[in-house]
Design a protein around this motif. Structure first.
Motif, PDB file in Angstrom:
ATOM      1  N   PHE A  17       0.794  -1.118  -0.278  1.00 49.93           N
ATOM      2  CA  PHE A  17      -0.112   0.029  -0.043  1.00 49.93           C
ATOM      3  C   PHE A  17       0.876   1.181  -0.031  1.00 49.93           C
ATOM      4  O   PHE A  17       0.607   2.343  -0.744  1.00 49.93           O
ATOM      5  N   VAL A  18       2.097   1.113   0.659  1.00 55.36           N
ATOM      6  CA  VAL A  18       2.857   2.377   0.820  1.00 55.36           C
ATOM      7  C   VAL A  18       3.640   2.576  -0.511  1.00 55.36           C
ATOM      8  O   VAL A  18       3.936   3.809  -0.716  1.00 55.36           O
ATOM      9  N   ILE A  19       4.038   1.592  -1.234  1.00 55.66           N
ATOM     10  CA  ILE A  19       4.997   1.801  -2.373  1.00 55.66           C
ATOM     11  C   ILE A  19       4.485   2.771  -3.471  1.00 55.66           C
ATOM     12  O   ILE A  19       5.119   3.709  -3.876  1.00 55.66           O
ATOM     13  N   PRO A  20       3.170   2.803  -3.814  1.00 56.98           N
ATOM     14  CA  PRO A  20       2.806   3.913  -4.731  1.00 56.98           C
ATOM     15  C   PRO A  20       3.138   5.262  -4.250  1.00 56.98           C
ATOM     16  O   PRO A  20       3.345   6.284  -5.170  1.00 56.98           O
ATOM     17  N   VAL A  21       2.650   5.604  -2.904  1.00 53.33           N
ATOM     18  CA  VAL A  21       2.633   6.875  -2.440  1.00 53.33           C
ATOM     19  C   VAL A  21       4.316   7.272  -2.504  1.00 53.33           C
ATOM     20  O   VAL A  21       4.397   8.598  -2.671  1.00 53.33           O
ATOM     21  N   VAL A  22       5.067   6.218  -2.131  1.00 49.46           N
ATOM     22  CA  VAL A  22       6.384   6.785  -1.797  1.00 49.46           C
ATOM     23  C   VAL A  22       6.840   7.110  -3.178  1.00 49.46           C
ATOM     24  O   VAL A  22       7.721   8.130  -3.690  1.00 49.46           O
ATOM     25  N   LEU A  23       6.648   6.442  -4.213  1.00 48.54           N
ATOM     26  CA  LEU A  23       7.155   6.721  -5.640  1.00 48.54           C
ATOM     27  C   LEU A  23       6.693   8.158  -6.231  1.00 48.54           C
ATOM     28  O   LEU A  23       7.133   8.722  -6.749  1.00 48.54           O
ATOM     29  N   SER A  24       5.376   8.396  -5.698  1.00 46.70           N
ATOM     30  CA  SER A  24       4.635   9.374  -6.054  1.00 46.70           C
ATOM     31  C   SER A  24       5.531  10.704  -5.607  1.00 46.70           C
ATOM     32  O   SER A  24       5.774  11.688  -6.108  1.00 46.70           O
ATOM     33  N   CYS A  25       5.826  10.669  -4.396  1.00 48.46           N
ATOM     34  CA  CYS A  25       6.657  11.418  -3.774  1.00 48.46           C
ATOM     35  C   CYS A  25       8.144  11.911  -4.158  1.00 48.46           C
ATOM     36  O   CYS A  25       8.277  12.922  -4.647  1.00 48.46           O
ATOM     37  N   LEU A  26       8.671  10.685  -4.553  1.00 44.00           N
ATOM     38  CA  LEU A  26       9.918  10.753  -5.088  1.00 44.00           C
ATOM     39  C   LEU A  26      10.050  11.361  -6.209  1.00 44.00           C
ATOM     40  O   LEU A  26      10.842  12.435  -6.827  1.00 44.00           O
ATOM     41  N   TRP A  27       8.894  11.048  -7.386  1.00 49.72           N
ATOM     42  CA  TRP A  27       8.722  11.595  -8.398  1.00 49.72           C
ATOM     43  C   TRP A  27       8.325  13.240  -8.257  1.00 49.72           C
ATOM     44  O   TRP A  27       8.964  14.090  -9.283  1.00 49.72           O
ATOM     45  N   ASP A 390       1.481   6.240  12.873  1.00 51.07           N
ATOM     46  CA  ASP A 390       0.519   7.045  12.424  1.00 51.07           C
ATOM     47  C   ASP A 390       0.926   7.524  10.868  1.00 51.07           C
ATOM     48  O   ASP A 390       0.118   7.634  10.078  1.00 51.07           O
ATOM     49  N   LEU A 391       2.381   7.999  10.865  1.00 49.41           N
ATOM     50  CA  LEU A 391       2.556   8.498   9.417  1.00 49.41           C
ATOM     51  C   LEU A 391       2.663   7.325   8.373  1.00 49.41           C
ATOM     52  O   LEU A 391       2.231   7.294   7.280  1.00 49.41           O
ATOM     53  N   ILE A 392       3.079   6.108   8.858  1.00 48.00           N
ATOM     54  CA  ILE A 392       3.059   5.075   8.073  1.00 48.00           C
ATOM     55  C   ILE A 392       1.672   4.659   7.729  1.00 48.00           C
ATOM     56  O   ILE A 392       1.489   3.988   6.604  1.00 48.00           O
ATOM     57  N   GLY A 393       0.734   4.598   8.688  1.00 46.47           N
ATOM     58  CA  GLY A 393      -0.704   4.432   8.429  1.00 46.47           C
ATOM     59  C   GLY A 393      -1.423   5.255   7.543  1.00 46.47           C
ATOM     60  O   GLY A 393      -2.030   5.002   6.628  1.00 46.47           O
ATOM     61  N   ALA A 394      -0.890   6.528   7.424  1.00 49.72           N
ATOM     62  CA  ALA A 394      -1.555   7.431   6.523  1.00 49.72           C
ATOM     63  C   ALA A 394      -1.059   7.368   5.133  1.00 49.72           C
ATOM     64  O   ALA A 394      -1.800   7.477   4.324  1.00 49.72           O
ATOM     65  N   LEU A 395       0.159   6.877   5.009  1.00 44.95           N
ATOM     66  CA  LEU A 395       0.862   6.451   3.699  1.00 44.95           C
ATOM     67  C   LEU A 395      -0.033   5.242   3.256  1.00 44.95           C
ATOM     68  O   LEU A 395      -0.478   5.151   2.017  1.00 44.95           O
ATOM     69  N   ALA A 396      -0.144   4.212   4.126  1.00 45.14           N
ATOM     70  CA  ALA A 396      -0.892   2.939   3.596  1.00 45.14           C
ATOM     71  C   ALA A 396      -2.403   3.150   3.149  1.00 45.14           C
ATOM     72  O   ALA A 396      -2.772   2.680   2.249  1.00 45.14           O
ATOM     73  N   ASN A 397      -3.083   4.166   4.134  1.00 43.59           N
ATOM     74  CA  ASN A 397      -4.595   4.546   3.821  1.00 43.59           C
ATOM     75  C   ASN A 397      -4.300   5.299   2.378  1.00 43.59           C
ATOM     76  O   ASN A 397      -5.552   4.921   1.691  1.00 43.59           O
ATOM     77  N   THR A 398      -3.630   6.200   2.268  1.00 46.75           N
ATOM     78  CA  THR A 398      -3.461   6.723   1.063  1.00 46.75           C
ATOM     79  C   THR A 398      -3.229   5.888  -0.259  1.00 46.75           C
ATOM     80  O   THR A 398      -4.135   5.744  -1.327  1.00 46.75           O
ATOM     81  N   GLY A 399      -2.583   4.781  -0.040  1.00 43.53           N
ATOM     82  CA  GLY A 399      -2.148   3.885  -1.158  1.00 43.53           C
ATOM     83  C   GLY A 399      -3.596   3.142  -1.467  1.00 43.53           C
ATOM     84  O   GLY A 399      -3.791   2.724  -2.576  1.00 43.53           O
ATOM     85  N   ARG A 400      -4.284   2.674  -0.173  1.00 47.31           N
ATOM     86  CA  ARG A 400      -5.264   1.797  -0.268  1.00 47.31           C
ATOM     87  C   ARG A 400      -6.558   2.965  -1.265  1.00 47.31           C
ATOM     88  O   ARG A 400      -7.348   2.208  -1.945  1.00 47.31           O
TER      89      ARG A 400
END
Length: 598
Positions: A17-27, A390-400
């Motif tokens: 769930f976290v991967i797409p959000v992290v990739l978006s931030c990096l780009w 909480d931060l990791i949870g926010a990233l996971a919820n964003t990916g979901r």
């Protein structure tokens, strides 16, 4: 106690769930370019899509039976592996798919199958049926009679095109969703995690006061303010409606009216800047204009929309003497001030980056997320202090949450690519242009009807992409401005959320209100009447979209406010005193004259 296998499984699912959000931030922060890596946006977009599709397959994975866990695990691995493969081979396949026929065909087949199955799980069959119909047309277009006849395309060629071409699956819709929309969803999740969204709801409740119909007013205010968080009508209904709808019923509103008010208010979140259900970013991409221009153009119509609903509630509550419907908020303005300050300061920071510094939307919202996360970690002006969990949870919820939009945009890219390569978009535009030559109003009415029908059962993102490709070009060819044409189809596309027979937002609200679905949808049409009129005003009075001089904009806006007041009084039959039948007719006539002159 959970077993170690269950815990490891949950961690793996959370990581996906976290991967797409992290990739978006990096780009968005241009990290690959700064490190010296030369990448195409399609490469990163396909990697984000692969991880998002994998995340959809792994949703509720641990709650399923062993057989379904195995199947979904294989599908998730296939989708993620496919994303990695396209990432590594994109340049070769996009430039020379003809020289790698087997590989490009396999990529096309797998990306279509995995994307469609993921879309079926999150959005149903509507968009899939449209894609299959277009594939059928592309295969047998030579058998279609009249002006829609075209050149047939072999199936293998269609699949290779969908899998490797930059104008299909990996085109602009997916890239906008991957590099911009995902990040705005993250911003909303951080607002939820820090308690900012709850602060907005509490402030809306205090602003609505304890007057008649206060809860209904709160629904309008909260949905307008929270439009920048979700941008989804059904999501807004399910989050705020569980509070507002029972309270409105308690105040005296009929179940159908309570559901309709929430559905109309939540639908307005899709036209309220800055997110607008992701349509703002897609529109900026289509029109090749700065995002801030779209935001400014959308502002007055959105305010008029909510003003109309608010006035209707006020008059209806006064007419029937409804109660407030909610308990008094115990938190004072002084207690709410720090939370509201942190929320609006980050929004101001976002607007400053967009307007003053001319940042790309993705970069601006990433910096805003960093500011909000810093405030949350330090506990400055937030209701809930953020921890690493909480931060990791926010990233996971964003990916979901982002998975649906990403898949919808990917399939919409397939549809747009097929419309173009098969020649159907040109043929349909030609037919509509011939109709519009005789009567522009007839073309507008037909376009409005088609927009509502195509939008039934589809999220705003998907329906806008379809209409921007099919319905907007004929309007532009007939001399209507591009901005006006695109706002016209956007508004009528989202009206499918409250228009019978398939009104997703109204049906969701009806289920919460325990009301009849069709009656709730009909009530939604009544409360949202202004949205059926505004698109025509865009065409005939573009000043409402900030197109014109300051004097024209102000005159048009104030004229429309008069129109809203007069026609609303006629609809309700009340204007802080009883309005007779004759007076109602007079109100409609005066309102119509002001609308024409405005």
């Amino acid at each position: 106690m959970y077993s170690s296998a269950y815990l490891w499984g949950s961690r793996i699912v959370g990581l996906v769930f976290v991967i797409p959000v992290v990739l978006s931030c990096l780009w968005a922060l241009e990290i690959p370019q700064r490190l010296g890596f030369l990448m195409f946006p399609e490469q990163v977009a396909c990697l984000i899509l692969g991880s998002a599709v994998a995340a959809i397959f792994l949703s509720n994975w641990l709650k399923k039976t062993k057989y379904w866990r195995l199947l979904d695990g294989l599908l998730a691995t296939l989708a993620f592996g496919l994303g990695i493969h396209i990432f590594m081979r994109f340049q070769v396949l996009s430039e020379g798919a003809f020289f790698h026929p087997t590989e490009s065909l396999a990529v096309g087949v797998l990306i279509v199958l995995t994307s469609l199955e993921a879309l079926r799980r999150v959005s149903g069959w509507s968009l899939i049926f449209i894609l299959l119909a277009l594939v059928g047309y592309a295969l047998f277009s030579d058998l279609v009679p009249g002006k829609l006849e075209g050149r047939p395309i072999p199936l293998f060629e269609i699949l290779r095109f969908l899998g490797t071409d930059s104008t299909a699956t990996l085109g602009s819709p997916l890239q906008v969703a991957a590099f911009v929309v995902v990040l705005f969803i993250l911003f909303g999740q951080l607002l939820l995690s820090t308690g900012g969204a709850q602060g907005i709801t509490d402030a809306a409740q205090k602003l609505s006061g304890s007057r008649n119909g206060a809860t209904a007013r709160m629904a309008v205010i909260a949905s307008g303010l929270m439009g920048s968080i979700s941008g989804s009508a059904v999501s807004n209904v399910t989050t705020t409606g569980v509070i507002t709808i029972p309270a409105m019923k308690k105040a005296g509103f009929k179940p159908e009216s309570a559901g309709a008010i929430e559905a109309v208010a939540s639908t307005g979140g899709q036209i309220m800047p800055p997110v607008m259900g992701a349509a703002a970013f897609l529109m900026a991409e289509f029109l090749r204009v700065p995002y801030k221009d779209i935001l400014l153009a959308a502002l007055i119509p959105a305010c008029l929309y909510f003003l109309s609903v608010y006035i209707q509630i006020s008059l209806l509550s006064a007419k029937h003497q409804y109660e407030s419907g909610h308990q008094k908020i115990t938190r004072t303005w002084r207690q709410l001030a720090p939370v509201l300050t942190s929320v609006f300061s980050t929004i101001v920071f976002l607007m400053f980056g967009l307007f003053a510094l001319n940042m790309p939307p993705g970069k601006a919202v990433v910096f805003s997320c960093m500011v909000l996360a810093s405030l949350g970690i330090c506990g400055l002006g937030v209701k809930n202090r953020l921890t690493l969990t909480d931060l990791i949870g926010a990233l996971a919820n964003t990916g979901r949450a982002a998975g649906q939009i990403l898949v919808v945009c990917a399939v919409a890219g397939m549809i747009i690519g097929l419309l173009s390569t098969s020649g159907l978009s040109f043929a349909l535009s030609f037919v509509l242009l011939q109709l519009g030559e005789n009567s522009l109003l007839l073309l507008l009415l037909l376009t409005a009807l088609v927009s509502i029908i195509l939008g039934m059962g589809l999220p705003t993102t998907g329906v806008y992409l379809l209409l921007a490709t099919l319905a907007a070009p004929p309007l532009v060819e007939l001399g209507i401005g591009m901005l006006e044409a695109h706002f016209f189809v956007l508004y009528f596309g989202l009206l499918s959320m409250i228009s019978p027979p398939i009104a997703l937002a109204a049906f969701a609200a009806a289920s919460i209100a325990h009301a009849d679905q069709i009656r709730t949808a009909i009530e939604s049409v009544r409360f949202g009447w202004i949205a059926y009129i505004l698109p025509f005003i865009f065409v005939y009075r573009p000043a409402v979209l900030m197109e014109g001089t300051l004097g024209e904009i102000l005159f048009t806006t104030f004229s429309l406010i008069v129109v809203i007041i007069m026609i609303t009084a006629a609809i309700i039959g009340y204007g802080y005193s009883r309005v007779t039948a004759v007076q109602r007719i007079i109100c409609v006539i005066i309102g119509a004259r002001n609308s024409r002159s405005g």
